[in-house]
Design a protein around this motif. Structure first.
Motif, short mmCIF file in Angstrom:
data_model
loop_
_atom_site.label_atom_id
_atom_site.label_comp_id
_atom_site.label_asym_id
_atom_site.label_seq_id
_atom_site.Cartn_x
_atom_site.Cartn_y
_atom_site.Cartn_z
N UNK A 174 -45.60 106.33 57.41
CA UNK A 174 -44.94 106.13 56.12
C UNK A 174 -44.89 104.64 55.77
N UNK A 175 -45.18 104.29 54.52
CA UNK A 175 -45.16 102.91 54.07
C UNK A 175 -44.33 102.79 52.80
N UNK A 176 -43.61 101.68 52.66
CA UNK A 176 -42.82 101.46 51.45
C UNK A 176 -43.70 100.91 50.34
N UNK A 177 -43.33 101.21 49.11
CA UNK A 177 -44.08 100.70 47.97
C UNK A 177 -44.01 99.18 47.88
N UNK A 178 -42.92 98.59 48.33
CA UNK A 178 -42.84 97.14 48.34
C UNK A 178 -43.85 96.54 49.31
N UNK A 179 -44.06 97.20 50.45
CA UNK A 179 -45.07 96.70 51.38
C UNK A 179 -46.48 96.87 50.84
N UNK A 180 -46.72 97.95 50.09
CA UNK A 180 -48.01 98.10 49.42
C UNK A 180 -48.23 96.92 48.46
N UNK A 181 -47.19 96.60 47.69
CA UNK A 181 -47.27 95.47 46.78
C UNK A 181 -47.54 94.16 47.51
N UNK A 182 -46.92 93.98 48.67
CA UNK A 182 -47.15 92.77 49.46
C UNK A 182 -48.60 92.67 49.91
N UNK A 183 -49.18 93.80 50.31
CA UNK A 183 -50.59 93.80 50.71
C UNK A 183 -51.49 93.40 49.55
N UNK A 184 -51.20 93.94 48.37
CA UNK A 184 -52.01 93.63 47.20
C UNK A 184 -51.92 92.15 46.85
N UNK A 185 -50.72 91.59 46.92
CA UNK A 185 -50.53 90.17 46.63
C UNK A 185 -51.25 89.31 47.67
N UNK A 186 -51.13 89.69 48.94
CA UNK A 186 -51.73 88.91 50.02
C UNK A 186 -53.25 88.87 49.90
N UNK A 188 -55.04 89.00 47.21
CA UNK A 188 -55.52 88.51 45.92
C UNK A 188 -56.38 87.26 46.04
N UNK A 189 -55.98 86.34 46.91
CA UNK A 189 -56.71 85.08 47.04
C UNK A 189 -57.50 84.99 48.34
N UNK A 190 -57.61 86.12 49.03
CA UNK A 190 -58.32 86.12 50.30
C UNK A 190 -59.80 86.45 50.08
N UNK A 191 -60.71 85.49 50.29
CA UNK A 191 -62.14 85.79 50.10
C UNK A 191 -62.65 86.86 51.06
N UNK A 198 -59.43 99.16 52.80
CA UNK A 198 -58.72 99.37 54.05
C UNK A 198 -57.55 100.32 53.83
N UNK A 199 -57.36 101.25 54.77
CA UNK A 199 -56.18 102.12 54.74
C UNK A 199 -54.97 101.35 55.28
N UNK A 277 -52.74 98.33 64.47
CA UNK A 277 -53.16 97.07 65.11
C UNK A 277 -54.18 96.34 64.23
N UNK A 278 -55.17 97.08 63.72
CA UNK A 278 -56.18 96.48 62.85
C UNK A 278 -55.55 96.00 61.56
N UNK A 279 -54.67 96.82 60.99
CA UNK A 279 -54.02 96.48 59.73
C UNK A 279 -53.22 95.19 59.86
N UNK A 280 -52.44 95.07 60.92
CA UNK A 280 -51.59 93.90 61.07
C UNK A 280 -52.39 92.67 61.48
N UNK A 281 -53.53 92.89 62.14
CA UNK A 281 -54.42 91.77 62.43
C UNK A 281 -55.03 91.22 61.15
N UNK A 282 -55.37 92.11 60.23
CA UNK A 282 -55.97 91.70 58.95
C UNK A 282 -54.94 91.12 57.99
N UNK A 283 -53.69 91.56 58.11
CA UNK A 283 -52.64 91.12 57.18
C UNK A 283 -51.46 90.54 57.96
N UNK A 284 -51.67 89.46 58.70
CA UNK A 284 -50.58 88.91 59.52
C UNK A 284 -49.42 88.38 58.69
#
Length: 310
Positions: A174-186, A188-191, A198-199, A277-284
């Motif tokens: 389960x994921x919160x919508x605020x965390x989804x928003x954080x992923x999208x913001x993070x 945005x500027x990542x080449x 990514x799931x 593990x992969x998700x948090x490695x990609x989005x520290x």
């Protein structure tokens, strides 16, 4: 800071995206079918423009001047999501957008042949990348915020029952919508996120009885795990939408929801699980919240505005 246009700004996903954009200092353009969208008391946009998914003349004008566009596809427009999403991405490209970020609101499969929105997600991702717009796609597997909807919350608050069509063995991140928003913001500027998908899910993989245990702890009383069947769930969800679903469409929509959750309970692909593990490695930079942390900060009272379902 970037100017980000948020499609579906008045929906619960769009509102969460606006919160996270505001928290990081970005400027927000709210896009909806209204010139004066209702964003709730705590959400603020710097400007608003009209965007109508079924009026393509509104698309490019809505996107012009945006550094990025956050897109959420409407729940009740599932059948044509792949085609429409690809065309929206092409409009962002035409308007000069530097990044298109789509939250699919469901899991993206890694193999061909998966049914329902899952298979359409794969087609839509391809359509986006073929449009030529620099894009990032997140497949969010299951929202904590579903528990706040007007069909789910009353069972929890008024009857001390956690009612969901998940069988006891089914594990989910389960994921919160605020965390989804954080992923999208993070992203945005990542080449390194340009041209990728990514799931994403929450940090815990939990079963329905554990969800009930967590809710019990938050509420200070026993919340019983009391599952409904997928068929019952389909009827509950359609009923929650009320007049928004025409009478002639209700049976078909209910049957589709039931089939979807039958698949989720049985599928070998496990569409509610992610590799954390992969998700948090990609989005520290994103600190994902647990279900207990999320539930403890929510307004569970009758006074809060709530969507009927979703």
């Amino acid at each position: 800071m970037a100017l980000v246009s948020v499609v579906g700004a008045t929906g619960r996903q769009g509102l969460a995206q606006i919160r996270q954009l505001g928290a990081t200092g970005h400027r927000v353009r709210a896009l909806s079918r209204s010139e004066t969208p209702d964003l709730g008391g705590s959400n603020v946009a710097d400007e608003a423009r009209i965007f109508d998914l079924y009026d393509e003349d509104t698309w490019v004008p809505a996107f012009e001047g945006s550094d990025a566009v956050f897109y959420t596809h409407p729940l009740q427009a599932r059948e044509d999501r792949a085609t429409l999403t690809g065309r929206v991405a092409a409009a962002v490209q035409k308007a000069g957008g530097k990044r298109f970020i789509w939250n699919t609101s469901s899991w993206i499969p890694e193999r061909p042949g998966d049914p329902f929105t899952y298979g359409n997600n794969t087609i839509a991702v391809n359509e986006i990348f073929r449009s030529g717009v620099p894009a990032t796609v997140f497949g969010s597997v299951l929202f904590m915020d579903n528990l706040l909807t007007n069909w789910a919350r009353p069972f929890i608050v008024d009857e001390s029952r956690y009612v969901y069509p998940h069988e006891a063995h089914l594990e989910a991140n389960w994921i919160s919508l605020d965390d989804v928003g954080k992923c999208m913001v993070a992203a945005m500027d990542r080449p390194d996120f340009e041209g990728s998908w990514m799931n994403i899910g929450g940090p815990q993989r939990i079963k329905p009885p554990q969800v009930a245990e967590i809710l019990s702890k938050v509420f200070g009383r026993e919340i019983k795990y009391d599952p409904c069947t997928p068929t019952e769930f389909g009827d509950l969800l359609v009923g929650a939408f009320g007049d928004d679903v025409p009478e002639e469409n209700r049976a078909t929509m209910s049957a589709g929801i039931a089939a979807f959750y039958e698949y989720n309970n049985k599928a070998e692909t496990k569409p509610f699980e992610v590799c954390t593990d992969f998700m948090q490695q990609r989005l520290p930079e994103v600190e994902f919240e647990t279900l207990e942390q999320w539930a403890s900060r929510q307004d569970w009272s009758d006074s809060a505005h709530r969507p009927p379902a979703g």
